[in-house]
Design an enzyme around this catalytic site. Structure first.
Site, mmCIF file in Angstrom:
data_model
loop_
_atom_site.group_PDB
_atom_site.id
_atom_site.type_symbol
_atom_site.label_atom_id
_atom_site.label_comp_id
_atom_site.label_asym_id
_atom_site.label_seq_id
_atom_site.Cartn_x
_atom_site.Cartn_y
_atom_site.Cartn_z
ATOM 1 N N HIS A 187 0.856 -1.196 0.000
ATOM 2 C CA HIS A 187 0.000 0.000 0.000
ATOM 3 C C HIS A 187 0.893 1.248 0.000
ATOM 4 O O HIS A 187 2.015 1.213 0.517
ATOM 5 C CB HIS A 187 -0.863 -0.033 1.256
ATOM 6 C CG HIS A 187 -1.895 1.040 1.339
ATOM 7 N ND1 HIS A 187 -1.596 2.315 1.742
ATOM 8 C CD2 HIS A 187 -3.219 1.030 1.071
ATOM 9 C CE1 HIS A 187 -2.708 3.047 1.724
ATOM 10 N NE2 HIS A 187 -3.703 2.292 1.321
ATOM 11 N N ASP B 270 2.726 -4.120 8.149
ATOM 12 C CA ASP B 270 1.497 -3.355 7.940
ATOM 13 C C ASP B 270 0.337 -4.332 8.165
ATOM 14 O O ASP B 270 0.098 -5.223 7.347
ATOM 15 C CB ASP B 270 1.513 -2.801 6.507
ATOM 16 C CG ASP B 270 0.161 -2.251 6.062
ATOM 17 O OD1 ASP B 270 -0.795 -2.250 6.869
ATOM 18 O OD2 ASP B 270 0.063 -1.826 4.890
ATOM 19 N N GLN C 211 -4.823 -4.903 6.894
ATOM 20 C CA GLN C 211 -5.768 -5.871 6.323
ATOM 21 C C GLN C 211 -5.719 -7.223 7.028
ATOM 22 O O GLN C 211 -6.477 -8.129 6.672
ATOM 23 C CB GLN C 211 -5.478 -6.066 4.820
ATOM 24 C CG GLN C 211 -5.575 -4.811 3.988
ATOM 25 C CD GLN C 211 -6.998 -4.277 3.882
ATOM 26 O OE1 GLN C 211 -7.980 -4.976 4.146
ATOM 27 N NE2 GLN C 211 -7.128 -3.019 3.495
ATOM 28 N N LYS D 27 -11.000 -0.313 10.129
ATOM 29 C CA LYS D 27 -11.109 -1.507 9.282
ATOM 30 C C LYS D 27 -11.468 -2.741 10.114
ATOM 31 O O LYS D 27 -11.525 -3.854 9.612
ATOM 32 C CB LYS D 27 -9.800 -1.744 8.530
ATOM 33 C CG LYS D 27 -9.503 -0.683 7.463
ATOM 34 C CD LYS D 27 -8.278 -1.062 6.664
ATOM 35 C CE LYS D 27 -7.652 0.090 5.914
ATOM 36 N NZ LYS D 27 -8.447 0.612 4.804
ATOM 37 N N CYS E 272 -4.745 2.174 -4.060
ATOM 38 C CA CYS E 272 -3.561 2.761 -3.399
ATOM 39 C C CYS E 272 -2.327 1.888 -3.538
ATOM 40 O O CYS E 272 -1.378 1.995 -2.759
ATOM 41 C CB CYS E 272 -3.811 3.043 -1.916
ATOM 42 S SG CYS E 272 -5.077 4.266 -1.628
#
Lengths: 147, 398
Positions: B112, B189, B192, B215, B353
């Site tokens: 991302h 990261d 997700q 999220k 993104c």
């Protein structure tokens, strides 16, 4: 105009766009426009000679409305004087914004007369003229105007 | 599952854009409303009852997050504005001081923007070298591919646990073992992954982890930075101001608070942090494993049913998450999304993104379906029906 005719013209110009090709020669002014909120992104290539739009092309990835409108615009503007191009841009904005406009100036681009009824698609239909505006600005700022 | 808890789960609306943000259950909304209607006060500042209540709620969220990701200590949990800010803090506060010119950082083209652009900026600023780990034919990261680009100058590997376009689950534990054997730091990261699968920073020996509340059923504007305490102890603050200092004098003598408060200058998003607490408690009341199991079943069903639609190309069949990207033949992704919107089906169109993955994927723009606990098999059936009828797409959108 009948909505089926409008749609057919859009599809035809989306599937077989006119002059969809990058032109990186020095004689062309390149102007990019994109929609910040979606993924339409086009480059317009305009060659201005003796105060007229001598030739025009475009390239990029965009939705059916942007591609078809750009294809029709490119066809329309070739041969216009810079003043005619400015008038065209003004009338096109008037049409999209449901203001009074001169239908005789827009040719097949009249098929986008109702586009602002879908607010999310209005910006798609405006991309080509915004690119043309940019091209004229670049030209006026001392860019390319072949004599 | 649990659709009754989500006011947004209206019959007509099929929301398949959970990778962008998620709906909030009433438990989260109530928590935020309670803060604004029953005990509004700043935290770490007041001596009155409602302020004490806010302090308790705010600080106990740190403990709830710690437990949720199995961190060693609540002091390793920093509240930020989101994954983007967490990653920027790691890169511009810690890494800027840790790395030297010529040091190499490994990322991939599937990351991302938030895990790419700060690194690119640091590369310009101080001459570190950002390198790409090659992806497999299925756009995955393997340990062998990591090894292939690692040199004695490699100092950091920075990867999404699950990528937001391909949705592949990276072998973070294996990569972590390899990284630490070679004195390389691992930055993850988790935007997700944390909402969708069990996260265990100790099991995976993760050095830095970033993720967002919105999220994972929580409010927007709140994120988490987890880092091992030894790194936080030497990391300079990212922001300076109220709430993070102990003293400052006209003589320029100053002293900052201990970790983690040192990193939380200014009034924080208190309502958001409290909402995050309710979100995690809500997820735990169902069980994150159960949520993942549901998503995987939905995904398998979705892939199976998409194969019935002759003009659909799925680009990430081999992934193991609730993310599926596809296109309709000869139809621009945005047109597909507009067409689905006509039937109240929300999907994301674009490059999500992740603008470099096109080099490997061979296509710039796709439609992304991203699933969560409240999605149903019936919603997938409706989506498939609409896609099967897409021959008339231009009658609908033009």
């Amino acid at each position: 105009m009948d909505s089926n005719i409008k749609r057919e013209l859009m599809i035809e110009n989306f599937e077989n766009p006119f002059h969809k090709e990058s032109k990186n020669g020095k004689e062309f002014i390149k102007a990019n426009t994109y929609n910040a909120s979606c993924i339409d992104n086009i480059d317009l290539y305009v060659r201005i000679k003796d105060g007229k739009i001598y030739d025009a092309y475009f390239d990029g990835e965009a939705c059916a409305i942007t591609i078809s409108a750009t294809s029709l615009m490119v066809k329309k503007i070739i041969g216009m004087t810079l003043q005619e191009a400015r008038n065209f841009i003004t009338e096109y904005y008037h049409m999209v914004n449901f203001e009074n406009y001169d239908k005789t100036k827009l040719g097949n681009l009249l098929i986008y007369e109702d586009i602002a009824k879908q607010p999310s698609r209005k910006k798609c239909a405006l991309l080509p003229v915004q690119a043309l505006e940019k091209s004229l600005e670049i030209c006026e700022e001392g860019g390319k105007n072949d004599k | 599952m649990n659709r009754e808890d989500f006011l947004m789960c209206k019959d007509a609306l099929i929301y398949l854009d959970n990778g962008a943000t998620t709906f909030k259950p009433k438990q989260v909304i109530n928590k935020v409303v309670d803060y604004y209607t029953k005990y509004t006060a700043n935290c770490h500042r007041g001596d009155y009852d409602i302020s004490q209540k806010v302090d308790f709620e705010y600080e106990s969220t740190r403990e709830v997050v710690r437990k949720f990701i199995n961190a060693d200590s609540r002091e390793e949990i920093i509240f930020t504005s989101g994954t983007t800010e967490s990653l920027n803090m790691i890169i511009f506060s810690f890494m800027r001081h840790y790395l030297k010119k010529g040091d190499e950082v490994l990322i991939t083209k599937a990351e991302h923007a938030s895990n790419v652009l700060p690194w690119f900026e640091l590369e310009k600023e101080m001459g570190i070298v950002v390198k790409f780990i090659p992806l497999t034919r299925d756009y995955k990261v393997t340990l062998d591919n990591v090894k292939a680009v690692t040199t004695n100058k490699t100092k950091v590997i920075s990867l999404a646990y699950i990528t937001n376009v391909i949705g592949d689950v990276r072998p973070i534990k294996e990569i972590s073992e390899f990284a630490h054997q070679n004195n390389i730091l691992l930055c993850v990261d988790g935007a997700q992954s944390v909402p969708h699968m069990k996260t265990d920073v100790l099991r995976d020996d993760i050095d830095f982890l970033a993720f967002s509340a919105h999220k994972m059923l929580g409010p927007t504007g709140v994120g988490i930075l987890y880092a091992k305490k030894k790194f936080l102890e030497v990391m300079p603050p990212f922001k300076y101001g109220g709430g993070m200092n102990i003293k400052f004098e006209s003589t320029k003598e100053l002293e900052y608070k201990e970790v983690p408060l040192r990193f939380e200058a200014g009034t924080q998003n208190i309502a958001g942090v409290l909402g995050l607490k309710a979100a995690i408690e809500y997820i735990e009341s169902i069980g994150i494993e159960k949520i993942r199991e549901h998503e995987i079943k939905l995904r398998e069903y979705l892939i199976k049913r998409l194969k019935e639609v002759s003009n659909v190309t799925v680009y990430n069949e081999a992934s193991e998450s609730g993310i599926v990207i596809f296109n309709l033949d000869k139809i621009f992704a945005e047109d597909t999304a507009n067409y689905l919107n006509h039937y109240h089906i929300c999907v994301r169109a674009g490059n999500h993104c992740t603008k470099m993955i096109k080099d490997d994927l061979g296509v710039k723009n796709t439609c992304r379906i991203s699933l969560y606990l409240y999605n149903t098999f019936e919603e997938i059936d409706k989506l498939i029906d609409v896609l099967k009828n897409s021959k008339n797409i231009y009658d609908i959108i033009l």
